[in-house]
Design a protein around this motif. Sequence first.
Motif, short mmCIF file in Angstrom:
data_model
loop_
_atom_site.label_atom_id
_atom_site.label_comp_id
_atom_site.label_asym_id
_atom_site.label_seq_id
_atom_site.Cartn_x
_atom_site.Cartn_y
_atom_site.Cartn_z
N VAL A 52 0.85 -1.19 0.00
CA VAL A 52 0.00 0.00 0.00
C VAL A 52 0.88 1.23 0.00
CG1 VAL A 52 -1.82 1.24 1.19
CG2 VAL A 52 -1.77 -1.25 1.24
N GLY A 53 1.14 1.78 -1.14
CA GLY A 53 1.92 3.00 -1.25
C GLY A 53 1.06 4.15 -1.73
N ARG A 54 1.68 5.28 -1.88
CA ARG A 54 0.94 6.44 -2.37
C ARG A 54 0.47 6.19 -3.80
NH1 ARG A 54 4.37 11.74 -0.24
NH2 ARG A 54 4.17 11.28 2.00
N ASP A 114 -8.24 3.40 -3.60
CA ASP A 114 -8.84 2.85 -2.38
C ASP A 114 -9.35 1.42 -2.55
OD1 ASP A 114 -8.26 5.12 -0.98
OD2 ASP A 114 -10.23 6.04 -1.25
N PRO A 115 -10.05 1.09 -3.63
CA PRO A 115 -10.49 -0.31 -3.78
C PRO A 115 -9.32 -1.29 -3.79
CG PRO A 115 -11.68 1.12 -5.30
CD PRO A 115 -10.56 1.95 -4.73
N GLN A 116 -8.20 -0.90 -4.37
CA GLN A 116 -7.03 -1.78 -4.40
C GLN A 116 -6.43 -1.94 -3.00
OE1 GLN A 116 -5.84 -3.54 -7.04
NE2 GLN A 116 -4.52 -4.54 -5.53
N VAL A 117 -6.44 -0.84 -2.21
CA VAL A 117 -5.95 -0.91 -0.84
C VAL A 117 -6.73 -1.95 -0.05
CG1 VAL A 117 -5.74 0.34 1.34
CG2 VAL A 117 -5.07 1.45 -0.80
N ALA A 168 -17.21 -0.81 -3.25
CA ALA A 168 -17.29 0.36 -4.13
C ALA A 168 -18.44 1.27 -3.71
CB ALA A 168 -17.46 -0.10 -5.58
N ASP A 169 -19.57 0.68 -3.34
CA ASP A 169 -20.71 1.49 -2.89
C ASP A 169 -20.38 2.24 -1.60
OD1 ASP A 169 -22.12 0.54 -5.05
OD2 ASP A 169 -23.20 -1.00 -3.89
N VAL A 170 -19.71 1.56 -0.66
CA VAL A 170 -19.36 2.19 0.62
C VAL A 170 -18.37 3.32 0.41
CG1 VAL A 170 -18.24 1.82 2.84
CG2 VAL A 170 -19.87 0.14 1.98
N ILE A 171 -17.37 3.12 -0.44
CA ILE A 171 -16.36 4.14 -0.71
C ILE A 171 -17.01 5.35 -1.38
CG2 ILE A 171 -14.30 4.68 -2.07
CD1 ILE A 171 -13.42 1.75 -1.60
N SER A 172 -17.90 5.08 -2.34
CA SER A 172 -18.58 6.18 -3.04
C SER A 172 -19.42 6.99 -2.08
CB SER A 172 -19.45 5.61 -4.16
OG SER A 172 -20.17 6.65 -4.81
#
Length: 388
Positions: A344-346, A350-353, A376-380
């Motif tokens: 987990v880098g810069r 977010d989905p990939q993290v 994806a729904d939660v992040i959005s």
Amino acid sequence: MRILHTSDWHIGRSFHGNSTLDALEQVLDELVAQVREHSVDVVIVAGDVFDSSMPAADCYGVLTRALTGIRETSARVVVTSGNHDSAARLGFLAPLLEDGVHVLTDAAVVGTPITLSDEHGPVHFYGVPYLEPALVRRTWPEVTLRTQGQVVGHAMSLVNADRAERGGRSVAIAHCFAAGVEPTPQLEREVRQDLRQGSLDVVPLSDFKGPDYVALGHIHGRAELAPQIRYSGAPLHYSFGEAHKPRGSWLVDLDADGVSDIAWLDLPVPRRLTVLRGELEDLLENPALDAHIDDWICAVLTDRLPQREPMRRLRERFPYCATIDLQPERDGEAADTRTYRERVGRGVPDPQVIDDFLDHVRRGERASDDERQLLADVISEHRAQATA
């Protein structure tokens, strides 16, 4: 003169949280029996008598009974301190001990031997306890001492200078990491954390030239670095990485000209150490593993997903299961050996993290399609709230 070379008793060390005192006392009783059976004249303990600088009271009882048993055979004892011992605590009673038990812990007397005699004349025993460079600089201020190699090299120069003056046969006892022992991950755990596996803290074998025999301590496995330079190892197995190494002592015979014979004496193993590998259910149900029910067990679990209460379930079948090592097997592509933080880098979306996090904690099981959609729904929704 017949000498028994032992070391690294580590009285008081635990084994994955389990006391080893009873097992060690059983082994030391056998060692005393060997001293009597083989008519040993001198027993050497080359450092790390205790496992701690402040051992518990019952540790002293184990040591007292072992030394008393050895002295009852008429053998004499020469003990040096190791990196686990407190030289001050181990050595403060040395002047008060009965004749025949010699405890060598003081850097200031390195080069001054304990001299014992047989029918061929004197044998000089030179103790080189574990010496911290920072502490011995005041003892030898005229010498540059920054590493273990420099300290032991200087100590052995004092030993050899005295040998040249006295003449006769001699035995050196040292507690250090000497060149010639293959550096392995397990060995790195055996040596003290501040002994780095670089050349600076390794003592060259050339520094030990001169004495008829060099009894080394610090490494827990038996090792022959040269015909007359050896480690005896510890009398107990203190880690699963040592399970394949025999436990015992070197029996060294000196005649008028020096070493005439060296033989290995095995010590008993109170409880075998076994590494079992496989999925949890197989370890619990495989009848072929019944032979290991009374062994110390390291269970290497290869299940892809974490299992429920694995230690409790394993101990129902293997009462002496000491530790679990999780090594999940993956199908297909090779396992990603990076840590989660390294993954987990810069700039990582977010989905990939989150997907990498699930892969890390599930030991290779990434998010399913349904989970990805939910995430994806939660992040959005979170982003919408943050920008509102």
